[in-house]
Enzyme design. Structure first.
Site, short mmCIF file in Angstrom:
data_model
loop_
_atom_site.label_atom_id
_atom_site.label_comp_id
_atom_site.label_asym_id
_atom_site.label_seq_id
_atom_site.Cartn_x
_atom_site.Cartn_y
_atom_site.Cartn_z
N SER A 124 9.32 17.20 7.01
CA SER A 124 10.62 17.01 7.67
C SER A 124 10.53 17.36 9.15
CB SER A 124 11.73 17.79 6.95
OG SER A 124 11.34 19.09 6.58
N SER B 53 1.61 19.94 7.85
CA SER B 53 0.77 19.78 6.66
C SER B 53 -0.23 20.94 6.62
CB SER B 53 0.02 18.43 6.75
OG SER B 53 -0.84 18.28 5.66
#
Ligand SMILES: Nc1ncnc2c1ncn2[C@@H]1O[C@H](COP(=O)(O)OS(=O)(=O)O)[C@@H](OP(=O)(O)O)[C@H]1O
Ligand SMILES: Nc1ncnc2c1ncn2[C@@H]1O[C@H](COP(=O)(O)OP(=O)(O)O)[C@@H](O)[C@H]1O
Length: 204
Positions: free
Chosen positions: A113, A41
């Site tokens: 992912s 992130s």
């Protein structure tokens, strides 16, 4: 999500379409494939996927961005951030991406992912040269300094559980087609790096 790999659809028969993937590619004048961005992130997945999408658009390459935050507002709003839910999230995105590729589009996906096996599952859904893994590599300290949504701070405070890189794992890609180090390159340089790869490999 229990038994997500088991098919409950019985008595269904595949129906060939009259217009094929090759027809659509030929009409568009370019290939169709997935640029699969993976990374922590705040590493820059969404920023780069959108910058590359704009560049492709200006070159008349039909494309669409699938983004973690957005898809989790709709299609995948029933999923959280447990390992199981992340796996199901990526499985569904993989299937959606495959439909876009079949429709002749370039798909840019921006999902953390975090698991190698989940990314491999998507790669295996597609043909060779249809899945281009782009590792958006950035030290977690830099991601945390950027903290564009204030999520790292909340994760450190324990307000957000199972946060990638803090309290949930991220497995680095072993053999990605492209690695972008966003702490060492500008957005413009990264866009050029990807466009160069696509042109050199006759993808666009
Ligand atoms: N626990 C936890 N861990 C990681 N990320 C979290 C979490 N909770 C919310 N968010 C926000 O959700 C975005 C990640 O969603 P993804 O669908 O990409 O995640 S995953 O691929 O299923 O792991 C992620 O978006 P990006 O920052 O763009 O990566 C966050 O904004
Ligand atoms: N070289 C770079 N490449 C991409 N993003 C960068 C770069 N340098 C700084 N940033 C900033 O880092 C942040 C990345 O956020 P975002 O694209 O939402 O990441 P992710 O989608 O991986 O969570 C943005 O605020 C972006 O402007």
């Amino acid at each position: 999500m229990e038994g997500n790999l088991l098919s409950k659809s019985t008595n269904v028969v595949w129906h060939e379409q009259s217009i094929t993937k090759e027809d659509r590619r030929s009409q568009n004048g370019h290939n169709s494939f997935v640029l699969w961005f993976t990374g922590l992130s705040g590493s820059g997945k969404s920023t780069l996927a959108n910058a590359i999408a704009s560049r492709l658009y200006s070159e008349k390459v039909r494309n669409y961005v699938l983004d973690g935050d957005n898809v989790r507002h709709g299609l995948n709003k029933d999923l959280g951030f447990s390992e199981e839910d992340r796996t199901e999230n990526i499985r569904r995105i993989g299937e959606v991406s495959k439909l876009f590729v079949d429709a002749g589009q370039v798909v840019l996906t921006a999902f953390i992912s975090p698991f190698q096996a989940d990314r491999k599952l998507v790669r295996d859904l597609l043909a060779e040269k249809e899945f281009i893994e782009v590792y958006v590599k950035c030290p977690i300290d830099t991601c945390e300094e950027r903290d564009p949504k204030g999520l790292y701070e909340k994760a450190r405070q324990g307000i957000i559980k199972d946060f990638t890189g803090i309290s949930s794992p991220y497995e680095e890609p072993e053999n990605p087609e492209i690695v972008i180090e966003t702490n060492n390159s500008t957005i413009e340089e990264s866009v050029e790096q990807v466009i160069k790869y696509l042109k050199e490999n006759d993808l666009i």
